[in-house]
Design an enzyme around this catalytic site. Sequence first.
Site, mmCIF file in Angstrom:
data_model
loop_
_atom_site.group_PDB
_atom_site.id
_atom_site.type_symbol
_atom_site.label_atom_id
_atom_site.label_comp_id
_atom_site.label_asym_id
_atom_site.label_seq_id
_atom_site.Cartn_x
_atom_site.Cartn_y
_atom_site.Cartn_z
ATOM 1 N N ASP A 478 40.855 84.031 -33.815
ATOM 2 C CA ASP A 478 39.007 84.754 -33.308
ATOM 3 C C ASP A 478 38.922 84.644 -31.995
ATOM 4 O O ASP A 478 39.206 83.773 -31.406
ATOM 5 C CB ASP A 478 37.937 83.964 -34.892
ATOM 6 C CG ASP A 478 37.113 84.473 -34.206
ATOM 7 O OD1 ASP A 478 36.220 85.517 -34.069
ATOM 8 O OD2 ASP A 478 36.050 83.006 -33.989
ATOM 9 N N ASP A 673 36.827 78.964 -34.452
ATOM 10 C CA ASP A 673 36.075 77.889 -33.878
ATOM 11 C C ASP A 673 35.303 76.887 -35.046
ATOM 12 O O ASP A 673 35.087 75.877 -34.517
ATOM 13 C CB ASP A 673 34.463 78.917 -32.422
ATOM 14 C CG ASP A 673 34.117 79.459 -33.358
ATOM 15 O OD1 ASP A 673 34.062 79.702 -34.472
ATOM 16 O OD2 ASP A 673 32.856 80.023 -32.296
ATOM 17 N N ASP A 677 33.781 81.079 -39.139
ATOM 18 C CA ASP A 677 35.296 81.810 -39.476
ATOM 19 C C ASP A 677 35.371 80.947 -40.983
ATOM 20 O O ASP A 677 36.873 80.339 -40.776
ATOM 21 C CB ASP A 677 36.097 81.765 -38.184
ATOM 22 C CG ASP A 677 36.441 80.882 -37.582
ATOM 23 O OD1 ASP A 677 35.736 80.002 -37.816
ATOM 24 O OD2 ASP A 677 36.532 81.257 -36.199
#
Length: 817
Positions: A478, A673, A677
């Site tokens: 990500d 992080d 997500d």
Amino acid sequence: MVNAPVACELCGLTTQHPIFDQAGKAYCCPACREVSALLAEPSQTPPAEATSRATAPAGETAEATLSLGGLWCVSCSWLIGEKLERSPGVQEARVNFVQREAQVRYDPARTDPRRLVKQVRRLGYRAWLPGDDPYDEEEAHWNRLLVSGVLVMHIMLISFFIYGREWLGMATPDTQWLVVFFNRILLVASLPVLLILGWPILRAGAASLLRGRPNIHTLIALGAFSAFGLSLRNLWMGQERVYFDTASVLLFLVAIGHWLEIQAQKAGTESVERLAQQIPAQARLVTPEGEAEVPLDQVRKGARVRVRPGERFPVDGLVAMGQGDVDESLLTGEPEPILRKAGDPVLAGTVNLDGSFDVIVTGVGSETLAGQIGRLLHQALWQRAPIERLADRLAALMVPGAVILAGATFAYWSWAADTETGLVHALSVLLIACPCALGIATPLTLWLGLGRAAKSGILLRQTGVLERLARARQAFFDKTGTLTQLPIRLQEVATDGVDRTEFLATVASVEALSEHPLGRAIAGAVEGSEAPTLPVEEFRAFPGRGVTARVAGRAVWIGSRAWLAEQGLALSPRLAEQAQTWQGRGLSLVFAGWDGRVTGLLGLGETVRPEAREVLARLQELGLEVTVLTGDSRAAGRRYQELLGVPVLAEQRPEEKLARLEAAGEDAVMVGDGINDGPALAKAGVGIAMHRGTDVAQSAADVVLLQEDLRALPWLVGLSRAAMAKVHQNLAWAFVYNALGLALAVSGRLQPAIAALLMVLSSLVVTVNALGLGKYGAEDWRPSSGETDEPAVQASSSPVIERPSRPIAQSPNHPIV
């Protein structure tokens, strides 16, 4: 005029210059006000440790943790687990050989922990509950070794003279009486060895044999006591050949092997226990009456504690007063000290190097970050990796197999030679087939890998992560907050037909209710400016699209360009052209509008981490296919692809990320992080999250990086592959050793004493090989300060508005265009 002193609402200290919250409560410092706000929020209590409970509400189950002693290999833990699971009232029992613990879930109406302890003791093992006097297995075993060692030395010396008599051709009838005399001395010397070292083995071996579950105790007991019994028979019948030395040396060598295993297991658990050992047992409590040293369990949230230079912080908290460098390497693995000042967080177990701090407590004991890490590491040791379960099954099958093969060997050699020869060769088979090396190799290696990662500031939630990470072939990243550095800053604002201040006030008031990093960045940037805060109603968030609310009676839409178009909001050509320009510069765009049109555009910029490109290249060198997933526009994606040197898939919605991970299967790694997500981290074969805040227990990831340095990722992949290489080496060694040893023992070419020595050497080989993992990457993998600086992605060198530093909450919603 001097203000009258006011007592702080939280810590009770008086102050003449109080600060107030929105409810009008007075506090002595910002830290007290912030902690008070945190305490007012609903708490999420971490899962309690499994402890013994004698009672529970009707219809519910209870859990008990039993500490165990006297285990010699994984066959012992398997036997105890089988016995507990078959006990009345027990619903589930799990036994960890290396931890020497059993976790039992039971019906308190049908049984209780004391009965469970008795069930284990009936098998010949030690067991006790929390609060009972513990059995120090290491000290007790060492004392037995010392006493037995002296006796075994005399036994070997006497045996040397007897064997020398035959080797030197001095075996005459005139010296026969000396042989008889020395054989009786051997009986007297070996009997204490048999009782000291052999009795615990015989007791456990007999218990397991009577219950139809033969284990390693059975093999050793059969071998040693058969040799001793045959020697007694020969001595009684006046025969010269006795095997007292064989039985004694066998037990002594087995005991040495067990001692080596205890030391190896101790090394394997050292890193887990290290955290708890570094937390001070007392804290210096500050009250209006002065300072007082109190036990840590008497410190409550909101209290004020004082920490002097050179001391470790006993609690998690916020600095109310003081400034200085803090060594946080115990938790993060980061060697460089961190400057902490008023308002900054500090963590239990870290070292105050040169300052004097007053700290407002936010967490004590298991609520601290160190407590959470320790609990998660402890839980990880109970998560059996697939390769561990395979090794356990092989070890459990080898015990009855060895007994059958020894019986066949005894029958053959009794027919081919005599009963005594058959017994000696069968004894060699029993000894060489002991699955000690097979049982200790795999769990010890994985434990050491878990501890080595924790020492470097990498938290693994289960040992199976090492196995899955070692075979990973794809890595997805990500972008926001992972490859780029937070905080994201609001760089540009463009409006169309509305006042700039009105636009910012409206958008910031709505985004203040959002939990996405972009929304937080917008709200934080406007906070403290001339833009007022407006009342917001009917707030709703649409993951991957945007948010909407009513402000001053009108519907406000904030999100991606496509989503606002779906709502019928028209975009002017000027804003469309501005958006295209900003996208080309790599900005993340947020559109906002009301009354049927887009009224403004916000551009947010972020900076690529200096080490990002180097890390991605290193992962590619390790054979991983690296891809970046982002919700940014295609123009921004192309920009990041140039900077990072890997494929970047843009305009990815959360469900599209999940679909890609599902298609990649168990061999995929997802690095994020940990904020927005969580589903992707949970779906991946291995989810890796960058740690933020103090709550690691709530993370959906399998791996949590406690320090924000991406160089830990290729290092961790290397560690995983090294760990699995050692596991495979140890399993291969155990297989080859047992195969060759059994062939020699069955064919009569291996004496029992040599077989016992080889068994010890085999355990020593796998232990030393596994312990080498603890030194993996001993050289620091972090760069020196000032090393490589990669290009930064920023919208402007002089941003219009900067977002002040503030915490970012976790949420899966909000658009990244």
